[in-house]
Design a protein around this motif. Sequence first.
Motif, mmCIF file in Angstrom:
data_model
loop_
_atom_site.group_PDB
_atom_site.id
_atom_site.type_symbol
_atom_site.label_atom_id
_atom_site.label_comp_id
_atom_site.label_asym_id
_atom_site.label_seq_id
_atom_site.Cartn_x
_atom_site.Cartn_y
_atom_site.Cartn_z
ATOM 1 N N THR A 218 0.671 -1.271 -0.072
ATOM 2 C CA THR A 218 0.070 -0.160 -0.105
ATOM 3 C C THR A 218 0.919 1.255 -0.028
ATOM 4 O OG1 THR A 218 -1.631 -1.182 1.313
ATOM 5 C CG2 THR A 218 -1.929 1.015 1.194
ATOM 6 N N ASP A 219 1.916 1.172 0.881
ATOM 7 C CA ASP A 219 2.647 2.286 0.923
ATOM 8 C C ASP A 219 3.399 2.475 -0.342
ATOM 9 O OD1 ASP A 219 2.121 2.753 3.631
ATOM 10 O OD2 ASP A 219 3.922 1.810 4.210
ATOM 11 N N TYR A 220 3.757 1.461 -1.114
ATOM 12 C CA TYR A 220 4.699 1.455 -2.210
ATOM 13 C C TYR A 220 3.528 2.062 -3.360
ATOM 14 C CZ TYR A 220 6.651 0.193 -6.634
ATOM 15 O OH TYR A 220 7.199 0.230 -8.179
ATOM 16 N N ALA A 221 2.414 1.692 -3.655
ATOM 17 C CA ALA A 221 1.582 2.246 -4.303
ATOM 18 C C ALA A 221 1.142 3.798 -4.388
ATOM 19 C CB ALA A 221 -0.062 1.242 -4.096
ATOM 20 N N ALA A 222 1.492 4.236 -3.036
ATOM 21 C CA ALA A 222 1.236 5.542 -3.233
ATOM 22 C C ALA A 222 2.259 6.552 -3.592
ATOM 23 C CB ALA A 222 0.998 6.151 -1.507
ATOM 24 N N THR A 223 3.452 5.851 -4.132
ATOM 25 C CA THR A 223 4.460 6.406 -4.801
ATOM 26 C C THR A 223 4.450 6.366 -6.445
ATOM 27 O OG1 THR A 223 6.187 4.412 -4.904
ATOM 28 C CG2 THR A 223 6.095 5.636 -2.993
ATOM 29 N N LEU A 224 3.512 5.645 -6.799
ATOM 30 C CA LEU A 224 3.302 5.567 -8.142
ATOM 31 C C LEU A 224 2.767 6.741 -8.997
ATOM 32 C CD1 LEU A 224 2.334 1.822 -8.043
ATOM 33 C CD2 LEU A 224 4.413 2.722 -8.780
ATOM 34 N N VAL B 291 -3.424 9.198 -6.268
ATOM 35 C CA VAL B 291 -3.749 10.260 -5.172
ATOM 36 C C VAL B 291 -4.148 9.698 -3.860
ATOM 37 C CG1 VAL B 291 -3.951 12.040 -6.972
ATOM 38 C CG2 VAL B 291 -5.895 10.499 -6.147
ATOM 39 N N TYR B 292 -4.530 8.280 -4.125
ATOM 40 C CA TYR B 292 -5.215 7.831 -2.728
ATOM 41 C C TYR B 292 -4.752 6.157 -2.514
ATOM 42 C CZ TYR B 292 -8.572 6.562 0.654
ATOM 43 O OH TYR B 292 -9.367 6.033 1.695
ATOM 44 N N THR B 293 -4.361 5.933 -1.358
ATOM 45 C CA THR B 293 -4.399 4.492 -1.245
ATOM 46 C C THR B 293 -4.916 3.923 -0.124
ATOM 47 O OG1 THR B 293 -2.073 4.680 -0.220
ATOM 48 C CG2 THR B 293 -2.048 4.217 -2.368
ATOM 49 N N VAL C 142 1.141 -4.464 -8.961
ATOM 50 C CA VAL C 142 0.359 -3.266 -8.906
ATOM 51 C C VAL C 142 0.799 -1.941 -9.737
ATOM 52 C CG1 VAL C 142 -0.145 -1.345 -6.906
ATOM 53 C CG2 VAL C 142 -0.335 -3.554 -6.312
ATOM 54 N N ARG C 143 2.202 -2.081 -9.691
ATOM 55 C CA ARG C 143 2.951 -1.028 -10.500
ATOM 56 C C ARG C 143 2.186 -1.197 -12.116
ATOM 57 N NH1 ARG C 143 7.719 -2.316 -9.431
ATOM 58 N NH2 ARG C 143 8.215 -3.178 -11.449
ATOM 59 N N MET C 144 1.931 -2.515 -12.631
ATOM 60 C CA MET C 144 1.745 -2.564 -13.896
ATOM 61 C C MET C 144 0.147 -2.260 -13.847
ATOM 62 S SD MET C 144 3.422 -6.330 -14.451
ATOM 63 C CE MET C 144 2.863 -6.661 -16.157
ATOM 64 N N GLY C 145 -0.618 -2.794 -12.947
ATOM 65 C CA GLY C 145 -1.798 -2.333 -12.937
ATOM 66 C C GLY C 145 -2.076 -0.723 -13.027
ATOM 67 N N VAL C 146 -1.421 -0.067 -12.185
ATOM 68 C CA VAL C 146 -1.457 1.270 -12.226
ATOM 69 C C VAL C 146 -1.448 1.878 -13.540
ATOM 70 C CG1 VAL C 146 -0.533 3.384 -11.070
ATOM 71 C CG2 VAL C 146 -1.234 1.615 -9.746
ATOM 72 N N ALA C 147 -0.184 1.650 -14.262
ATOM 73 C CA ALA C 147 0.117 1.882 -15.520
ATOM 74 C C ALA C 147 -0.704 1.678 -16.739
ATOM 75 C CB ALA C 147 1.685 1.285 -15.979
ATOM 76 N N LYS C 148 -1.412 0.607 -16.575
ATOM 77 C CA LYS C 148 -2.607 0.153 -17.556
ATOM 78 C C LYS C 148 -3.675 0.982 -17.194
ATOM 79 C CE LYS C 148 -5.506 -3.164 -19.779
ATOM 80 N NZ LYS C 148 -6.342 -3.645 -19.159
ATOM 81 N N SER C 149 -4.125 1.280 -15.745
ATOM 82 C CA SER C 149 -5.229 2.094 -15.583
ATOM 83 C C SER C 149 -5.112 3.654 -16.151
ATOM 84 C CB SER C 149 -5.513 2.141 -14.046
ATOM 85 O OG SER C 149 -4.670 3.108 -13.303
ATOM 86 N N ALA C 150 -3.864 4.242 -16.264
ATOM 87 C CA ALA C 150 -3.795 5.325 -16.676
ATOM 88 C C ALA C 150 -3.968 5.634 -18.022
ATOM 89 C CB ALA C 150 -2.056 5.739 -16.463
ATOM 90 N N GLY C 151 -3.725 4.409 -18.828
ATOM 91 C CA GLY C 151 -4.384 4.510 -20.384
ATOM 92 C C GLY C 151 -5.706 4.123 -20.681
ATOM 93 N N LEU C 152 -6.491 3.775 -19.386
ATOM 94 C CA LEU C 152 -7.838 3.382 -19.849
ATOM 95 C C LEU C 152 -8.667 4.459 -20.404
ATOM 96 C CD1 LEU C 152 -8.597 0.992 -16.758
ATOM 97 C CD2 LEU C 152 -7.933 0.336 -19.178
#
Length: 556
Positions: A34-40, A44-46, A129-139
């Motif tokens: 969770t802490d790591y996700a906040a750095t991606l 803006v929220y985790t 999680v990093r991959m998921g966040v990257a994909k979500s940015a392009g949705l």
Amino acid sequence: MKKEQRKDEDLRIGVFICDCGSNIAGHLDCSSVTDYAATLPGVVYTKENLYTCSESGIHEIQDAIKKHNLNRVVVASCSPRTHFPLFSSSCAQAGMNPYLFEMVNIRDQCSWVHMGQRGIATAKAKDLVRMGVAKSAGLEPQQEIESSLIRKILVIGGGIAGLSAAQALRGMGLEVLLVEQENELGGLLRQLNVLDDGSSAADQVAALAARVCAADGITVRTGATVAAINGYIGNFTATIEHEGQQHEETVGCIVVATGAIPLLEAGLLGHNGTSVITQMELEQRLKQGPLQASRIVMIQCAGSRNEEREYCSRICCATAVKNAMLIKRAMPLANVRILYRDMQMYGDVKEKMLWDARGLGVGFEVYDADKEIQVRDGSVVFHQAVLGETKELPCDLVVLATPLVPRPESATVAGLMRVPTDKNGFFLEAHAKLRPLDFAADGIFVCGSARFPATSVEARTQGIGVAARVAAILFKDKLIKSAIVAQVDETSCVGCMGCLNVCPYEAIKYDSKKRVCVVQEILCKGCGNCAATCPSHSIILRGYRPEQLLAQIRAL
Ligand code: SF4
Ligand code: SF4
Ligand code: SF4
């Protein structure tokens, strides 16, 4: 009301990490993820949830969307196959376009496969999680596809399953067209003697057929066949052949209830229709009056559970026991023996029948299937598996329990609707446990022995079950379909038809005027075969554009 998502608006991604109690948190460090996700980038929220799919977990997501103005949500939890619809629809309820939701599976792919390796599981969860966040940015936001629905159903087959489906559908107020190729309704039950409870099979099915024929809103066409089917769920066009004429009918759903027939194989174990007959032929003799035989040997699994037909036909053992009991009750001194491999008596009622048959004096002998049974003139010779010895039973009638096999026209019907059959020729449902009455093709259903040998009770139950499946579709105001479908870029498509050939749902057509392929969105199931095949990347799957997938891969 859903908020409009502009492509250029700032990313505001919320990431929710699920503990799943100790299912995930017991094997990886969810707090660290969770802490790591906040750095991606864009996050803006985790939030770490104990159970993300619980009511409180869902509320936490919905509250965060509103409070933090989230325009993307990523949940890292379990399998999208089971939980994606819940989370994406929850996001939609909170005003976010559901196609801006992304899911990462850190339970199956991290905590389960790396159990006992906490460090590795945690590191992998961060990667995912990093991959998921990257994909979500392009949705991109998508609009669901809507289509009208015709509240009329075509039922093909007028046996117990088809009649039951028609009656149940009409009971729910839906219009039904029932097409039966024979001149009479009733199917196999018309030919049977009595059912397990002693009631007349023909009378029962005739009463049901009469109710169906008399019902307003059900049109029955006997002596009719289906010549063609076109269209898609909610809007099929069926061409019916009746009395030498063809006419078209539009229907919203189709029910296949074409039944099955008993195997009648000349020469099988000496079958001659007189002294060696099938159980179906015995039913007809019993219907006519007392049997002219007092030493009867019944042979189970005749023509089934062999190399040619590996399956157990399920209904033959109970049929044999029923008929053996009928004979013993009518002629207590008759010698009735059943040669079996194992008796398949499903459920407590049929199990009790077996004991009752023994009580009446029906004999049971287990035979060795690896050793040939010889049906001679006046006797049957077989290898008794328990005693380990060859036995000869004198008899004046041999009755073969032959299996139900698909009707010869099943393959044609399957071809018309482009639905599959199994290796035995029975119609193949979408999923034996999860969707036993559905075909993979939307809006087409199957019930009764067309699917696999079924008792009359099972066929009736399946017919009613199919009606419920149909009603769940046709009682909606309109058909709403996922926006995740393929899309052709006509400017670069060269019309090679590579995509058309790999589409399992026949959702792609060739436009000969434009010389390109086009996708019929309503038929597309979003499998992605076409997108993976197109040599010029002219066909893409919405939500899975190459750049979206590449962003995911590059984030690794
Ligand atoms: S979302 Fe999945 S992983 Fe999380 S609590 Fe529910 S079942 Fe478990
Ligand atoms: S495979 Fe690609 S180029 Fe070929 S017809 Fe399909 S979309 Fe067009
Ligand atoms: S995504 Fe699958 S179902 Fe849809 S058009 Fe392509 S191959 Fe056919």
